[in-house]
Design an enzyme around this catalytic site. Structure first.
Site, PDB file in Angstrom:
ATOM      1  N   TYR A   1      -3.080  -1.260  10.215  1.00 22.66           N
ATOM      2  CA  TYR A   1      -3.081  -1.855   8.795  1.00 22.66           C
ATOM      3  C   TYR A   1      -1.839  -1.102   8.063  1.00 22.66           C
ATOM      4  O   TYR A   1      -0.881  -1.898   7.487  1.00 22.66           O
ATOM      5  CB  TYR A   1      -4.315  -1.013   8.096  1.00 22.66           C
ATOM      6  CG  TYR A   1      -4.272  -1.177   6.477  1.00 22.66           C
ATOM      7  CD1 TYR A   1      -4.606  -2.381   5.797  1.00 22.66           C
ATOM      8  CD2 TYR A   1      -3.949  -0.077   5.957  1.00 22.66           C
ATOM      9  CE1 TYR A   1      -4.731  -2.435   4.429  1.00 22.66           C
ATOM     10  CE2 TYR A   1      -3.879  -0.073   4.583  1.00 22.66           C
ATOM     11  CZ  TYR A   1      -4.466  -1.175   3.840  1.00 22.66           C
ATOM     12  OH  TYR A   1      -4.255  -1.159   2.530  1.00 22.66           O
TER      13      TYR A   1
ATOM     14  N   SER B   1       0.774  -1.066   0.081  1.00 23.96           N
ATOM     15  CA  SER B   1       0.118   0.051  -0.073  1.00 23.96           C
ATOM     16  C   SER B   1       0.980   1.408  -0.059  1.00 23.96           C
ATOM     17  O   SER B   1       2.102   1.145   0.319  1.00 23.96           O
ATOM     18  CB  SER B   1      -0.904  -0.011   1.434  1.00 23.96           C
ATOM     19  OG  SER B   1      -1.408   1.247   1.418  1.00 23.96           O
TER      20      SER B   1
END
Length: 285
Positions: A191, A178
């Site tokens: 996350y 990400s």
């Protein structure tokens, strides 16, 4: 610049893990637009989190490029069956594999069932992820922290380890990292931390598996319009999702899929240990 929706979007809170069928606007996973050219002819791919979003777009692209696909997902059966329909309409086989990859036994079972059905694994895509938003550090429970790591990084380790004996030279492992891997959003602390771990795991594993002829890379998406967003973020963030990018909108899953195709294909034969960003103009380090 004009083909895809731009914020503001309607408020549309969902419960985790979210359903693509209920999203507005409906994410574009390439159902009507992706055109294959045989780049993955007769390859076997296992993709986690492939019921919707990026995983669905990758499954559709892989099938239209000639691959048979095993789709791993939690329990979003309607979304998964829709993905399978598109794979089969492309003339390829599709295996549906529901289960919670936070459980060690599930990780092994995904690989075992894929090999039982297809005989091997040529491409492994670790894409499934979990996240929750929190305004303060104190809101993050120990249980949620462990769950995030179990799904996002520990499962990746376990699935890679289970799959490796069934992968030959020329195989490809692709992990979804990400933009948060090096620009962590504080409200997504758990996350973002796992996504940094994925980037490092990928770089190290690529070096370990190079002598076996197996390539390992990661893709680092920016804001992509998927069920994970509407089921884990506050309404205001959902309504303005992607507006902060230089392109002024979120990406659609179909816009991410082509880089997975490249990394899975023989055309990517000298690409390993890399991280590819798909961020709408926001650079990563």
């Amino acid at each position: 610049m004009t083909d895809y929706p731009r914020p503001p979007f309607p408020a549309q809170a969902q419960t985790v893990p979210g359903s693509q069928r209920k999203m507005e606007p409906y994410p574009d996973c390439g159902e009507q637009s992706y055109r294959g050219s045989g780049r993955l002819a007769n390859k076997i791919a296992l993709i986690t989190g492939a019921d919707s979003g990026i995983g669905r777009a990758v499954a559709i692209a892989f099938a239209r490029e000639g691959a048979d696909v095993a789709i791993a997902y939690l329990d979003e059966h309607d979304d998964a069956r829709e993905t399978a329909r598109w794979v089969e309409e492309a003339g390829r086989q599709c295996l549906l594999l529901p289960g919670d990859i936070a459980e060690k036994a599930t990780c092994q079972a995904l690989v075992d069932k894929t090999v039982e059905q297809f005989g091997r694994i040529d491409v492994l895509v670790n894409n499934a992820a979990f996240q929750m938003s929190h305004e303060t550090f104190e809101e993050i429970s120990d249980e949620e922290w462990v769950k995030t790591f179990d799904i996002n990084i520990t499962a990746m380790f376990r699935i890679c380890k289970a799959a490796l004996p069934h992968m030959k030279a020329g195989g490809s492992i692709i992990n979804t990292s990400s933009v948060n891997s090096d620009m962590p959003k504080p409200t997504l602390l758990a996350y973002a931390t796992t996504k940094g771990a994925i980037a490092n795991f990928t770089g190290g594993l690529a070096q370990m598996l190079g002598s076996k002829g197996i390539r390992v890379n990661s893709v680092a998406p920016g804001p992509i319009w998927t069920p994970l967003i509407v089921s884990t973020m506050p309404d205001e963030e959902v309504q303005n999702f992607g507006s902060q990018t230089p392109l002024g909108r979120p990406g659609q899953p179909v816009e991410v899929a082509p880089i997975y195709v490249l990394l899975a294909s023989d055309e990517g034969s000298y690409i390993s240990g890399a991280r590819y960003s798909v961020t709408g103009g926001k650079p990563i380090l």
